[in-house]
Design an enzyme around this catalytic site. Structure first.
Site, PDB file in Angstrom:
ATOM      1  N   LYS A   9      -1.676 -70.331  19.879  1.00 10.99           N
ATOM      2  CA  LYS A   9      -0.784 -70.060  21.034  1.00 10.99           C
ATOM      3  C   LYS A   9       0.663 -70.305  20.622  1.00 10.99           C
ATOM      4  O   LYS A   9       0.942 -71.152  19.760  1.00 10.99           O
ATOM      5  CB  LYS A   9      -1.148 -70.875  22.267  1.00 10.99           C
ATOM      6  CG  LYS A   9      -0.760 -72.371  22.308  1.00 10.99           C
ATOM      7  CD  LYS A   9       0.590 -72.700  22.893  1.00 10.99           C
ATOM      8  CE  LYS A   9       1.349 -73.664  22.067  1.00 10.99           C
ATOM      9  NZ  LYS A   9       2.029 -74.777  22.418  1.00 10.99           N
ATOM     10  N   PRO A  94      -1.721 -73.225  10.947  1.00 12.61           N
ATOM     11  CA  PRO A  94      -1.187 -74.479  10.392  1.00 12.61           C
ATOM     12  C   PRO A  94      -1.407 -75.655  11.347  1.00 12.61           C
ATOM     13  O   PRO A  94      -1.408 -75.485  12.571  1.00 12.61           O
ATOM     14  CB  PRO A  94       0.309 -74.196  10.225  1.00 12.61           C
ATOM     15  CG  PRO A  94       0.462 -72.726  10.292  1.00 12.61           C
ATOM     16  CD  PRO A  94      -0.697 -72.180  11.061  1.00 12.61           C
ATOM     17  N   VAL A  95      -1.620 -76.824  10.741  1.00 12.25           N
ATOM     18  CA  VAL A  95      -1.902 -78.045  11.512  1.00 12.25           C
ATOM     19  C   VAL A  95      -0.575 -78.709  11.909  1.00 12.25           C
ATOM     20  O   VAL A  95       0.407 -78.629  11.163  1.00 12.25           O
ATOM     21  CB  VAL A  95      -2.746 -78.996  10.618  1.00 12.25           C
ATOM     22  CG1 VAL A  95      -2.972 -80.335  11.286  1.00 12.25           C
ATOM     23  CG2 VAL A  95      -4.071 -78.335  10.260  1.00 12.25           C
ATOM     24  N   SER A  96      -0.535 -79.361  13.075  1.00 14.86           N
ATOM     25  CA  SER A  96       0.688 -80.032  13.586  1.00 14.86           C
ATOM     26  C   SER A  96       1.881 -79.085  13.532  1.00 14.86           C
ATOM     27  O   SER A  96       2.916 -79.388  12.933  1.00 14.86           O
ATOM     28  CB  SER A  96       1.039 -81.277  12.759  1.00 14.86           C
ATOM     29  OG  SER A  96       0.042 -82.223  12.894  1.00 14.86           O
ATOM     30  N   ALA A  97       1.719 -77.945  14.141  1.00 15.79           N
ATOM     31  CA  ALA A  97       2.725 -76.888  13.988  1.00 15.79           C
ATOM     32  C   ALA A  97       3.319 -76.424  15.310  1.00 15.79           C
ATOM     33  O   ALA A  97       4.202 -75.583  15.318  1.00 15.79           O
ATOM     34  CB  ALA A  97       2.089 -75.694  13.265  1.00 15.79           C
ATOM     35  N   LEU A  99       1.347 -74.881  17.477  1.00 11.79           N
ATOM     36  CA  LEU A  99       0.594 -73.649  17.722  1.00 11.79           C
ATOM     37  C   LEU A  99      -0.767 -73.921  18.367  1.00 11.79           C
ATOM     38  O   LEU A  99      -1.618 -73.020  18.429  1.00 11.79           O
ATOM     39  CB  LEU A  99       0.395 -72.888  16.395  1.00 11.79           C
ATOM     40  CG  LEU A  99       1.693 -72.427  15.706  1.00 11.79           C
ATOM     41  CD1 LEU A  99       1.394 -71.864  14.318  1.00 11.79           C
ATOM     42  CD2 LEU A  99       2.405 -71.372  16.555  1.00 11.79           C
ATOM     43  N   ALA A 100      -0.998 -75.148  18.823  1.00 12.00           N
ATOM     44  CA  ALA A 100      -2.242 -75.541  19.508  1.00 12.00           C
ATOM     45  C   ALA A 100      -3.492 -75.294  18.661  1.00 12.00           C
ATOM     46  O   ALA A 100      -4.555 -74.985  19.196  1.00 12.00           O
ATOM     47  CB  ALA A 100      -2.368 -74.836  20.864  1.00 12.00           C
ATOM     48  N   GLY A 101      -3.364 -75.443  17.351  1.00 13.91           N
ATOM     49  CA  GLY A 101      -4.498 -75.188  16.447  1.00 13.91           C
ATOM     50  C   GLY A 101      -5.724 -76.034  16.784  1.00 13.91           C
ATOM     51  O   GLY A 101      -6.836 -75.509  16.890  1.00 13.91           O
ATOM     52  N   SER A 103      -6.328 -77.614  19.629  1.00 12.76           N
ATOM     53  CA  SER A 103      -6.761 -77.339  21.006  1.00 12.76           C
ATOM     54  C   SER A 103      -7.551 -76.038  21.085  1.00 12.76           C
ATOM     55  O   SER A 103      -8.510 -75.931  21.856  1.00 12.76           O
ATOM     56  CB  SER A 103      -5.550 -77.229  21.932  1.00 12.76           C
ATOM     57  OG  SER A 103      -4.814 -78.419  21.898  1.00 12.76           O
ATOM     58  N   ASP A 136      -3.405 -78.780  26.279  1.00 15.98           N
ATOM     59  CA  ASP A 136      -3.342 -77.334  25.989  1.00 15.98           C
ATOM     60  C   ASP A 136      -4.717 -76.661  26.028  1.00 15.98           C
ATOM     61  O   ASP A 136      -4.807 -75.435  25.970  1.00 15.98           O
ATOM     62  CB  ASP A 136      -2.757 -77.094  24.580  1.00 15.98           C
ATOM     63  CG  ASP A 136      -1.239 -77.198  24.555  1.00 15.98           C
ATOM     64  OD1 ASP A 136      -0.613 -77.134  25.630  1.00 15.98           O
ATOM     65  OD2 ASP A 136      -0.684 -77.323  23.451  1.00 15.98           O
TER      66      ASP A 136
HETATM   67  O1  C5P Z   1      -2.803 -83.768  25.553  1.00 16.07           O
HETATM   68  P1  C5P Z   1      -2.381 -83.815  24.126  1.00 16.07           P
HETATM   69  O2  C5P Z   1      -3.240 -84.722  23.296  1.00 16.07           O
HETATM   70  O3  C5P Z   1      -2.209 -82.470  23.513  1.00 16.07           O
HETATM   71  O4  C5P Z   1      -0.922 -84.463  24.141  1.00 16.07           O
HETATM   72  C1  C5P Z   1      -0.366 -85.085  22.997  1.00 16.07           C
HETATM   73  C2  C5P Z   1       0.722 -86.046  23.456  1.00 16.07           C
HETATM   74  O5  C5P Z   1       1.812 -85.302  24.017  1.00 16.07           O
HETATM   75  C3  C5P Z   1       0.297 -86.990  24.549  1.00 16.07           C
HETATM   76  O6  C5P Z   1      -0.228 -88.164  24.028  1.00 16.07           O
HETATM   77  C4  C5P Z   1       1.594 -87.253  25.291  1.00 16.07           C
HETATM   78  O7  C5P Z   1       2.330 -88.245  24.607  1.00 16.07           O
HETATM   79  C5  C5P Z   1       2.356 -85.966  25.142  1.00 16.07           C
HETATM   80  N1  C5P Z   1       2.253 -85.065  26.311  1.00 16.07           N
HETATM   81  C6  C5P Z   1       3.003 -85.348  27.456  1.00 16.07           C
HETATM   82  N2  C5P Z   1       2.936 -84.496  28.530  1.00 16.07           N
HETATM   83  C7  C5P Z   1       2.184 -83.369  28.478  1.00 16.07           C
HETATM   84  C8  C5P Z   1       1.434 -83.060  27.318  1.00 16.07           C
HETATM   85  C9  C5P Z   1       1.500 -83.937  26.257  1.00 16.07           C
HETATM   86  O8  C5P Z   1       3.709 -86.357  27.518  1.00 16.07           O
HETATM   87  N3  C5P Z   1       2.167 -82.557  29.524  1.00 16.07           N
END
Ligand code: C5P
Length: 288
Positions: A9, A94-97, A99-101, A103, A136
């Site tokens: 994404k 790619p990881v940590s990018a 791009l919601a890889g 998720s 995501d």
């Molecule tokens: O839900 P996810 O694990 O993808 O989120 C990663 C981090 O991003 C969460 O631990 C939070 O710190 C932050 N986050 C947030 N508000 C959101 C989505 C993510 O603060 N709506």
């Protein structure tokens, strides 16, 4: 073994509305699936519990991987003990990018498990499970073009983008999502996306209006080194004829929208010399 593709994404826009009591943030984002994808397979496992295997040896191999965690949450929801399964992921995203890889892999595991049980759960139920895995994941379960609000779980499907080319370019550094949220929540956000203008562009199918309204508030929270690299990539895309360019999610991937394939390919060729993780993609429709 059953397989499904897991699409990346991008964010056409990302705005932060406020901080919630639970530490998460309320967001307003326009999301889009693109053709860059992982392949996720599901089969009966030979080891006890949930195993995850991928072509990247640094990824977690069990429930520490979002794909494994989503399987655990699926059976929790059904009040059943987890079966012995093997999830195999061929990673291209790619990881940590930004791009919601992770998720999208998790969302695909939920679809595959549901399919294996001849689809007892609705999309809404899968999204409820997905939200426990990551903000995501509910979007990744539906894909396509959508407005995401709340923490990302309040989803409004939007019309497909007009045909166009979306170039992705990821610089080699990574950005921590929680850290970026914490930096930006201590700042006053000076510039915000024109989400209404972007939505109008999507509804009228105007690629130029869409591309020119792309905006991500996180770009105001980058350190000087990150900011320099991101703006160099954006400028390079614009020099090659992108109609607009922005960072996706919490970065560091930069995207550029092109209506001309030759210009997009020239930009891809040039950026790939410096950034190996450069991908030319097209928009992908969702399941709704
Ligand atoms: O839900 P996810 O694990 O993808 O989120 C990663 C981090 O991003 C969460 O631990 C939070 O710190 C932050 N986050 C947030 N508000 C959101 C989505 C993510 O603060 N709506």
């Amino acid at each position: 073994m059953i397989y499904q593709e897991a699409f990346a994404k991008i964010n056409l826009s990302l705005d932060i509305i406020g901080k919630r009591e639970d530490g998460y943030h309320d967001l307003k984002m326009v999301m889009q699936s693109v053709s860059l994808r992982d392949k996720v397979g599901l089969s009966k496992g030979t080891q006890e519990g949930i195993s995850v295997r991928s072509n990247l040896d640094f990824l977690p191999t069990g429930e520490g991987n979002l794909a494994g965690k989503s399987a655990r949450e699926f059976w929790n929801y059904l009040n059943l003990p987890p079966e012995d399964i093997l999830i195999e992921i061929e990673k291209k995203i790619p990881v940590s990018a930004g791009l919601a890889g992770g998720s999208t892999d998790a969302a695909t595991v939920l679809h595959l498990l549901n399919q294996a049980l001849t689809s007892p759960l609705s999309l809404a139920e899968l999204q409820k499970i997905g939200l426990k895995v990551g903000a995501d994941v509910p979007y990744c379960l539906m894909g396509g073009t959508a407005l995401a609000e709340g923490v990302g779980e309040i989803l409004t499907p939007l019309p497909d983008l007009p045909p166009c080319f979306i170039l992705l370019c990821k610089p080699s550094f990574s950005i921590s999502t929680p850290k970026l949220f914490s930096i930006i929540s201590q700042k006053r956000i000076r510039f915000r996306p024109d989400t209404a203008g972007l939505l109008a562009g999507i509804h009228s199918g105007d690629t130029e209006q869409i591309a020119q309204r792309m905006f991500n508030v996180f770009e105001q929270a980058l350190n000087p080194h990150q900011e320099k690299t991101i703006s160099e990539i954006k400028n390079s895309m614009l020099d090659y004829g992108a109609l607009g360019s922005s960072m996706s999610g919490s970065g560091p991937t930069v995207l550029g929208i092109f209506s001309d394939e030759d210009k997009a390919k020239s930009a891809e060729y040039s950026l790939k010399e410096q950034y190996a993780e450069t991908f030319l993609t097209v928009p992908v429709s969702g399941v709704c």
